[in-house]
Design an enzyme around this catalytic site. Sequence first.
Site, mmCIF file in Angstrom:
data_model
loop_
_atom_site.group_PDB
_atom_site.id
_atom_site.type_symbol
_atom_site.label_atom_id
_atom_site.label_comp_id
_atom_site.label_asym_id
_atom_site.label_seq_id
_atom_site.Cartn_x
_atom_site.Cartn_y
_atom_site.Cartn_z
ATOM 1 N N ALA A 31 -0.893 1.487 -7.243
ATOM 2 C CA ALA A 31 -0.483 2.849 -6.872
ATOM 3 C C ALA A 31 -0.380 2.987 -5.352
ATOM 4 O O ALA A 31 0.578 3.579 -4.831
ATOM 5 C CB ALA A 31 -1.488 3.849 -7.429
ATOM 6 N N LYS A 80 -16.394 0.455 5.588
ATOM 7 C CA LYS A 80 -15.741 -0.800 5.961
ATOM 8 C C LYS A 80 -14.914 -0.647 7.233
ATOM 9 O O LYS A 80 -14.967 -1.497 8.123
ATOM 10 C CB LYS A 80 -14.836 -1.291 4.826
ATOM 11 C CG LYS A 80 -15.582 -1.774 3.615
ATOM 12 C CD LYS A 80 -14.634 -2.310 2.546
ATOM 13 C CE LYS A 80 -15.444 -2.795 1.350
ATOM 14 N NZ LYS A 80 -14.601 -3.374 0.298
ATOM 15 N N CYS A 96 -10.199 -7.432 -9.244
ATOM 16 C CA CYS A 96 -11.268 -8.387 -8.920
ATOM 17 C C CYS A 96 -12.620 -7.930 -9.465
ATOM 18 O O CYS A 96 -13.457 -8.750 -9.827
ATOM 19 C CB CYS A 96 -11.359 -8.553 -7.411
ATOM 20 S SG CYS A 96 -9.874 -9.285 -6.709
ATOM 21 N N CYS A 154 15.394 1.327 -2.728
ATOM 22 C CA CYS A 154 16.221 0.373 -1.981
ATOM 23 C C CYS A 154 17.693 0.372 -2.355
ATOM 24 O O CYS A 154 18.478 -0.329 -1.711
ATOM 25 C CB CYS A 154 15.644 -1.036 -2.090
ATOM 26 S SG CYS A 154 15.826 -1.786 -3.713
ATOM 27 N N ASP A 206 -9.597 2.510 5.232
ATOM 28 C CA ASP A 206 -10.306 2.192 3.983
ATOM 29 C C ASP A 206 -11.362 3.260 3.737
ATOM 30 O O ASP A 206 -12.181 3.518 4.621
ATOM 31 C CB ASP A 206 -10.966 0.801 4.073
ATOM 32 C CG ASP A 206 -11.346 0.261 2.693
ATOM 33 O OD1 ASP A 206 -11.918 1.034 1.882
ATOM 34 O OD2 ASP A 206 -11.090 -0.914 2.410
ATOM 35 N N ASP A 234 -6.193 -3.235 -3.382
ATOM 36 C CA ASP A 234 -6.129 -3.893 -4.686
ATOM 37 C C ASP A 234 -5.574 -2.898 -5.696
ATOM 38 O O ASP A 234 -5.939 -2.901 -6.857
ATOM 39 C CB ASP A 234 -7.509 -4.417 -5.111
ATOM 40 C CG ASP A 234 -8.562 -3.322 -5.081
ATOM 41 O OD1 ASP A 234 -8.209 -2.173 -4.770
ATOM 42 O OD2 ASP A 234 -9.729 -3.618 -5.373
#
Length: 252
Positions: A130, A83, A185, A245, A59, A127
């Site tokens: 991309a 973090k 958020c 996939c 992070d 969040d």
Amino acid sequence: MNNSELERYSRQLLVPGFELEGQEVLSSASVLIVGCGGLGALAAQYLAAAGIGRLALVDPDRIELSNLPRQIAYIEDDVGRFKAEALAERLGRMNSTVTVTHHPISFDETSGSSLLTAIDAVVDGTDSQATRLVIDRLTAQKALPWFMGAAVQMAGQNIAFTGSRDEGCYHCLAPQQTSEAAGGCATLGILGPVVATVALRQVLDVLGALTGVAKVPWGRLRQYDFRTDTTASLPLPKRAGCRVCDPDVNTR
Ligand SMILES: [Zn+2]
């Protein structure tokens, strides 16, 4: 397993289907956590507490005061710290038998490949659509499972992707996703228990995938609306011609 470990893990060792074998599988497993916010920090805490062998934390962000209502791994004194670093320190104090590495960088096409070295599974704590697309591509190349989670306001969703992507992939779904366009958020808001519930589903899926203690609903989009207490579980819309996939056009 020594006596201290037998005592520490005694309650989960009693769970049918987990037992000693599950604990040993867990203790030799490595999980990469991409994003150490509301999803990733909680998932990391539960995986460390359960005795996962190795956690790698990624992070680039620092802790902000507005993180504290839901990112409960962090305390007021942590505000301003990276973090990944603060979480690694916390996990080391929770369970010193877990090997934790921390990387205060973004997970992208450049960093991702080396971060995925010697990893068994990836937990999505981002969040960012991309970043999820990058996780999807790079884990598909290495045939690794990953566990997507997302939450905003009073709603959340989970998907567990197999390494093979036989049930479809995030690229199949992404054209239908509009969460980033609608805002995350930071603009729309979130309640702590909502993101925590999604994170714990990710942890259950990881434990199920590694040890077999629980059936993992691979390739199903699970949606929760906690405002109305409704849930849904839908198969992924696997797209013919998907670059990740579909084996006929595979450009991984
Ligand atoms: Zn696909």
